[in-house]
Design a protein around this motif. Structure first.
Motif, PDB file in Angstrom:
ATOM      1  N   PRO A 157      13.795   6.189   0.585  1.00  0.00           N
ATOM      2  CA  PRO A 157      15.445   6.115   2.213  1.00  0.00           C
ATOM      3  C   PRO A 157      15.677   5.328   1.430  1.00  0.00           C
ATOM      4  O   PRO A 157      15.427   4.728   0.299  1.00  0.00           O
TER       5      PRO A 157
ATOM      6  N   VAL B 130       2.387  11.376   4.812  1.00  0.00           N
ATOM      7  CA  VAL B 130       3.343  10.107   3.479  1.00  0.00           C
ATOM      8  C   VAL B 130       2.341   9.734   2.475  1.00  0.00           C
ATOM      9  O   VAL B 130       1.109   9.212   2.984  1.00  0.00           O
TER      10      VAL B 130
ATOM     11  N   PHE C  52      -1.817   6.109   1.161  1.00  0.00           N
ATOM     12  CA  PHE C  52      -1.963   7.497   1.789  1.00  0.00           C
ATOM     13  C   PHE C  52      -1.661   7.266   3.637  1.00  0.00           C
ATOM     14  O   PHE C  52      -2.405   6.675   3.115  1.00  0.00           O
TER      15      PHE C  52
ATOM     16  N   ALA D 135      -4.574   4.521   4.064  1.00  0.00           N
ATOM     17  CA  ALA D 135      -5.626   4.752   2.350  1.00  0.00           C
ATOM     18  C   ALA D 135      -4.941   3.904   1.437  1.00  0.00           C
ATOM     19  O   ALA D 135      -3.812   4.615   1.533  1.00  0.00           O
TER      20      ALA D 135
ATOM     21  N   PRO E 175      -2.985  -3.777  -0.607  1.00  0.00           N
ATOM     22  CA  PRO E 175      -3.767  -4.489   0.567  1.00  0.00           C
ATOM     23  C   PRO E 175      -4.826  -3.840   1.364  1.00  0.00           C
ATOM     24  O   PRO E 175      -4.998  -3.247   1.069  1.00  0.00           O
ATOM     25  N   SER E 176      -4.762  -4.389   1.958  1.00  0.00           N
ATOM     26  CA  SER E 176      -6.051  -4.289   3.092  1.00  0.00           C
ATOM     27  C   SER E 176      -5.750  -3.381   4.119  1.00  0.00           C
ATOM     28  O   SER E 176      -4.706  -3.443   3.918  1.00  0.00           O
TER      29      SER E 176
ATOM     30  N   ASN F 271      -3.825  -5.133   6.724  1.00  0.00           N
ATOM     31  CA  ASN F 271      -2.533  -5.218   6.392  1.00  0.00           C
ATOM     32  C   ASN F 271      -1.844  -3.812   6.615  1.00  0.00           C
ATOM     33  O   ASN F 271      -0.363  -3.745   6.341  1.00  0.00           O
TER      34      ASN F 271
ATOM     35  N   GLY G  38       9.686   4.506   6.542  1.00  0.00           N
ATOM     36  CA  GLY G  38      10.647   4.429   5.617  1.00  0.00           C
ATOM     37  C   GLY G  38      11.574   5.888   6.063  1.00  0.00           C
ATOM     38  O   GLY G  38      12.797   6.456   5.836  1.00  0.00           O
TER      39      GLY G  38
HETATM   40  C1  HEC Z   1       4.293  -5.611   4.052  1.00  0.00           C
HETATM   41  C2  HEC Z   1       4.498  -4.807   5.108  1.00  0.00           C
HETATM   42  C3  HEC Z   1       3.829  -3.207   4.924  1.00  0.00           C
HETATM   43  C4  HEC Z   1       2.185  -3.253   4.695  1.00  0.00           C
HETATM   44  C5  HEC Z   1       1.432  -4.508   3.663  1.00  0.00           C
HETATM   45  C6  HEC Z   1       2.481  -1.868   4.170  1.00  0.00           C
HETATM   46  N1  HEC Z   1       3.152  -0.862   3.761  1.00  0.00           N
HETATM   47 FE1  HEC Z   1       3.503   0.869   3.382  1.00  0.00          FE
HETATM   48  N2  HEC Z   1       5.547   0.599   3.864  1.00  0.00           N
HETATM   49  C7  HEC Z   1       5.949  -0.203   4.189  1.00  0.00           C
HETATM   50  C8  HEC Z   1       7.944  -0.484   4.584  1.00  0.00           C
HETATM   51  C9  HEC Z   1       8.401  -0.917   5.430  1.00  0.00           C
HETATM   52  C10 HEC Z   1       7.778   1.469   3.910  1.00  0.00           C
HETATM   53  C11 HEC Z   1       9.257   1.720   4.135  1.00  0.00           C
HETATM   54  C12 HEC Z   1      10.857   1.305   2.807  1.00  0.00           C
HETATM   55  C13 HEC Z   1       9.695   2.413   1.243  1.00  0.00           C
HETATM   56  O1  HEC Z   1       9.677   3.499   1.401  1.00  0.00           O
HETATM   57  O2  HEC Z   1      10.420   1.002   0.976  1.00  0.00           O
HETATM   58  C14 HEC Z   1       6.933   1.690   3.868  1.00  0.00           C
HETATM   59  C15 HEC Z   1       6.156   2.965   3.563  1.00  0.00           C
HETATM   60  C16 HEC Z   1       4.960   3.647   3.474  1.00  0.00           C
HETATM   61  C17 HEC Z   1       4.919   5.137   3.148  1.00  0.00           C
HETATM   62  C18 HEC Z   1       6.040   5.836   3.218  1.00  0.00           C
HETATM   63  C19 HEC Z   1       5.764   6.636   4.822  1.00  0.00           C
HETATM   64  C20 HEC Z   1       6.228   5.684   5.343  1.00  0.00           C
HETATM   65  O3  HEC Z   1       6.272   5.065   5.977  1.00  0.00           O
HETATM   66  O4  HEC Z   1       7.695   5.269   5.802  1.00  0.00           O
HETATM   67  C21 HEC Z   1       3.177   4.890   2.933  1.00  0.00           C
HETATM   68  C22 HEC Z   1       2.784   6.255   2.359  1.00  0.00           C
HETATM   69  C23 HEC Z   1       2.733   3.849   3.136  1.00  0.00           C
HETATM   70  N3  HEC Z   1       3.788   2.966   3.636  1.00  0.00           N
HETATM   71  C24 HEC Z   1       1.320   3.751   3.481  1.00  0.00           C
HETATM   72  C25 HEC Z   1       0.522   2.512   2.905  1.00  0.00           C
HETATM   73  C26 HEC Z   1      -1.162   1.887   3.425  1.00  0.00           C
HETATM   74  C27 HEC Z   1      -1.489   3.286   3.286  1.00  0.00           C
HETATM   75  C28 HEC Z   1      -0.992   0.680   3.187  1.00  0.00           C
HETATM   76  C29 HEC Z   1      -1.512  -0.542   2.723  1.00  0.00           C
HETATM   77  C30 HEC Z   1      -2.958   0.284   1.838  1.00  0.00           C
HETATM   78  C31 HEC Z   1       0.160   0.131   3.265  1.00  0.00           C
HETATM   79  N4  HEC Z   1       2.037   0.988   3.461  1.00  0.00           N
HETATM   80  C32 HEC Z   1       0.832  -0.659   3.836  1.00  0.00           C
HETATM   81  C33 HEC Z   1       5.916  -1.549   4.718  1.00  0.00           C
HETATM   82  C34 HEC Z   1       4.232  -1.731   4.024  1.00  0.00           C
END
Ligand code: HEC
Ligand code: HEC
Length: 355
Positions: free
Chosen positions: A75, A114, A129, A146, A177-178, A181, A195
């Motif tokens: 993104p 994703v 994932f 996961a 992260p858990s 979270n 994203g």
């Molecule tokens: C602090 C907030 C935060 C946490 C905690 C977090 N994410 Fe995300 N994640 C985001 C944001 C915001 C994006 C999109 C922006 C980017 O890709 O830089 C994203 C992107 C992703 C993507 C790509 C698809 C998408 O949603 O854009 C995956 C897969 C993903 N996260 C999985 C996870 C998993 C599994 C966990 C826990 C183990 C997790 N994330 C924890 C904020 C978070």
């Protein structure tokens, strides 16, 4: 994990065991009780690939070869992750499309996968994932979350603990992260994916990475933006570079929690919306991150000054919170251990620009 005593305690409370709730959305009397909205239901228990290769991303355990039907993307507005570099991929079941009837909130087909890979320095630390298991995004367990931790040799992965994550994963300071979270950040938007969405993909991506135009050309969108509602969503002509940079930053880093659909959105967080909205891009004044911050005072954790005081970054609650690393004042609330100098500079420049 940080090594400073008091901050470790605050972050540990926020990340593990604790439900991650702050005063804003905790039920009355809840300080560290069970999480009511992001508890693991067990619905996804039958589906738990034990290695990254088992999720279908790669042809080999070391993930040197990504499967040919998996698409890479990045993104244009990204989440700050303590300086880690990242790669991202998406896979849609053959013949399916993303329901883009609501251009702000894409609805993904069941089976969507994703991934996001984190590298700290030269160490590949984890690959996250998500996959959609049932059609109602709001149903418990509809999305499976996961993370897979890489080994020191960088040739195999193991499933990270869903309850605890992994502090200081693979010898770095990066914490996995858990699962609660994961949910705390991802389940503040109806479609759960943060994203891979219209505004963040609306740019000319480097070769080999999918962007909005590529997604339209590949027929991945059920209702592609047309010349009357797009095909692109430019910021208003009057927007400065400082406006665009700041609004994009807030969209990616803050908008997942601060938007009208999210659990933390309430009078207590000043009905503040930091997510971009394709229907509110006509003028700078319409953009929610401006309309709901300038002239609006903070209300929670004793920070009652203006959220954004034009010309006065030091007097703006937004900047104070971005400079904080102490729960519950730190923003973003979870997911980082260091402040983001580039993000703070972008928001400072936006607040300082002439009216
Ligand atoms: C602090 C907030 C935060 C946490 C905690 C977090 N994410 Fe995300 N994640 C985001 C944001 C915001 C994006 C999109 C922006 C980017 O890709 O830089 C994203 C992107 C992703 C993507 C790509 C698809 C998408 O949603 O854009 C995956 C897969 C993903 N996260 C999985 C996870 C998993 C599994 C966990 C826990 C183990 C997790 N994330 C924890 C904020 C978070
Ligand atoms: C994971 C969810 C989450 C993310 C991401 C997040 N916030 Fe928050 N935000 C909260 C919560 C919860 C509160 C209430 C905190 C408290 O109790 O003090 C809050 C409060 C605030 C407030 C105070 C609002 C008021 O009315 O007093 C501001 C300003 C703020 N956040 C800005 C940001 C900014 C800027 C970002 C991105 C850099 C961000 N937030 C990212 C959850 C989040």
């Amino acid at each position: 994990m940080r090594s400073w005593g008091s901050v470790v305690i605050a972050l540990a409370l926020a990340a593990c065991g604790d439900d991650g709730k702050s005063v804003v959305d905790a039920p009355a009397g809840d300080s560290d009780g069970p999480c009511t909205t992001c508890v693991d239901t067990g619905v996804d228990a039958p589906f738990a690939p034990t290695t990254l290769a088992d999720t279908g991303l790669c042809a080999d355990a070391a993930c040197t070869t990504v499967q040919t039907d998996v698409r890479e993307y990045a993104p244009q507005y990204q989440l700050y992750a303590d300086g880690s570099t990242k790669r991202r991929w998406i896979w849609l079941p053959p013949g399916t499309t993303i329901d883009t009837t609501d251009m702000n909130h894409w609805k993904f087909p069941v089976g969507t996968k994703v991934w996001k890979e984190f590298t700290r320095g030269t160490v590949r630390v984890e690959t996250r994932f998500m996959t959609k298991l049932s059609s109602d995004d709001a149903a418990p367990g509809a999305w499976f979350y996961a993370s897979y931790e890489w080994n020191a040799a960088q040739n195999a992965t193991t499933l990270a603990s869903p309850q605890m994550g992994v502090p200081d994963a693979n010898g770095t300071q990066h914490d996995i992260p858990s699962r609660s979270n994961c949910r705390r950040c991802h389940e503040g938007v109806p479609g759960r994916v943060l994203g891979f969405q219209a505004i963040s993909l609306d740019f000319a991506a480097p070769a080999g990475q999918l962007d909005l135009a590529d997604a339209i050309a590949a027929n991945l969108l059920s209702a592609p933006p047309s010349p009357t509602n797009g095909p692109y969503f430019p910021f208003p002509a009057a927007a400065t570079v400082a406006d665009r940079t700041a609004f994009g930053y807030l969209h990616a880093n803050c908008g997942g929690c601060h938007n009208p659909q999210a659990p933390v959105y309430s009078a207590l967080t000043s009905n503040m919306s930091l997510r971009l909205d394709v229907t509110k891009l006509g003028t700078v004044a319409m953009i929610p991150a401006r309309a709901t911050t300038v002239g609006n005072n903070g209300t929670v954790s004793g920070m009652n000054g203006p959220i954004v005081a034009p010309g006065n970054p030091g007097g703006s609650v937004m900047i104070m919170r971005m400079n904080s690393l102490t729960f519950p004042t730190k923003m973003p609330e979870i997911g980082t251990e260091t402040t983001d100098p580039a993000g703070i500079a972008a928001i400072t420049a936006w607040i300082n620009q002439p009216p």
